[in-house]
Design an enzyme around this catalytic site. Structure first.
Site, PDB file in Angstrom:
ATOM      1  N   CYS A 187       0.567  -0.406   0.126  1.00 43.22           N
ATOM      2  CA  CYS A 187      -0.307   0.041  -0.141  1.00 43.22           C
ATOM      3  C   CYS A 187       1.340   1.304  -0.056  1.00 43.22           C
ATOM      4  CB  CYS A 187      -0.802  -0.271   0.882  1.00 43.22           C
ATOM      5  SG  CYS A 187      -1.976   1.452   1.466  1.00 43.22           S
TER       6      CYS A 187
ATOM      7  N   ASP B 266      -9.887  -3.561  -6.115  1.00 45.01           N
ATOM      8  CA  ASP B 266      -9.959  -2.436  -4.838  1.00 45.01           C
ATOM      9  C   ASP B 266     -10.115  -1.437  -5.378  1.00 45.01           C
ATOM     10  OD1 ASP B 266      -7.633  -0.854  -3.805  1.00 45.01           O
ATOM     11  OD2 ASP B 266      -5.855  -1.860  -4.393  1.00 45.01           O
TER      12      ASP B 266
ATOM     13  N   HIS C 276      -8.037  -4.541  -2.165  1.00 44.73           N
ATOM     14  CA  HIS C 276      -7.162  -4.083  -1.485  1.00 44.73           C
ATOM     15  C   HIS C 276      -6.737  -4.845  -0.235  1.00 44.73           C
ATOM     16  CE1 HIS C 276      -4.737  -0.149  -1.196  1.00 44.73           C
ATOM     17  NE2 HIS C 276      -4.567  -0.743  -0.185  1.00 44.73           N
TER      18      HIS C 276
END
Length: 239
Positions: free
Chosen positions: A126, A173, A206
């Site tokens: 991330c 995501d 995600h």
């Protein structure tokens, strides 16, 4: 990390209950989590955390996994003295923010001088995936990078990587639309002179590589395992 209108969704994943195998060390003005492999190695991986910081058990689990595969792993507190980056901030300032990270140079110095590392790679998740991309642009000494669900905003100077880099994305995501992944791949194809790979995992969200519990997500388990295997294979190839 790509859509400023939405917060980072890393917290939709599971926070592990995990004790970790390494230890915290003091390094100049900040701390780092360090875990060593069972046999001596001159290969080291810098693990860069998501927005939840260097002490997140999930990230330390990934560092321990790398150590179990022969790499000294170090997860530094890259947020020392500053608030974590937020997707709501001005992205034009991100590179300036990252370049102010004297901690990167301190970590590389520590690995070389105190740990005998001759081959250094970077893996980030991330926020750490974005940071990994930038380090692949700024530090030619990095042998390999793996950016996991991190994407940078478009600009001409962001695709001439100096380190072979694997980019891992999730199909579903909520903050990294697939058109942005396609744009990244197109720009890399045109401008990147080193090896790279962009891989999208179907049905995943995600955080799936390090924030999903395999035992309660059986349908996702093969993708989690495949992504981690790809990560290791990339490092083994270029380190």
């Amino acid at each position: 990390m790509a859509n400023e209108a939405k917060p980072c969704p890393c917290d939709i994943g599971d926070r592990m209950e995990y004790g970790a195998l390494g230890q915290e060390v003091q390094m100049e003005h900040f701390k780092a989590y360090v875990v060593k492999p069972s046999t001596a190695s001159d290969k080291a991986i810098v693990v860069i955390q998501d927005i939840f910081g260097w002490q997140l058990p999930n990230t330390r689990y990934m560092a321990d996994m790398l150590a179990a595969n022969g790499y000294m792993s170090i997860c530094p507190d890259f947020f020392v003295g500053k608030e974590p980056w937020s997707p709501t901030k001005d992205w034009s300032n991100f590179q300036e923010w990252l370049q102010d990270k004297k901690e990167v140079d301190a970590v590389l110095k520590f690995l070389k001088n105190q740990c005998g590392a001759k081959h250094i790679g970077v893996v980030g998740f991330c926020w750490g995936g974005v940071a990994t991309h930038y380090l692949a642009l700024l530090y030619p000494e990095i042998k390999a990078g793996v950016s996991v669900y991190g994407i940078v905003r478009e600009r001409e100077d962001r695709y001439e990587l100096k380190s072979p880099t694997l980019f891992v994305f999730a199909e579903n995501d909520s903050v990294i639309p697939l058109d942005q992944v396609s744009a990244l791949e197109a720009n890399l194809k045109e401008k990147c002179k080193v090896d790279y790979q962009v891989k999208i995992f179907p049905g995943q969200t995600h955080g799936f590589v390090h924030r999903k519990r395999e035992d309660i997500n059986p349908a996702d388990k093969p993708y989690i395992q495949e992504a981690r295997k790809d990560l290791l294979n990339w490092l083994n190839t270029y380190m």
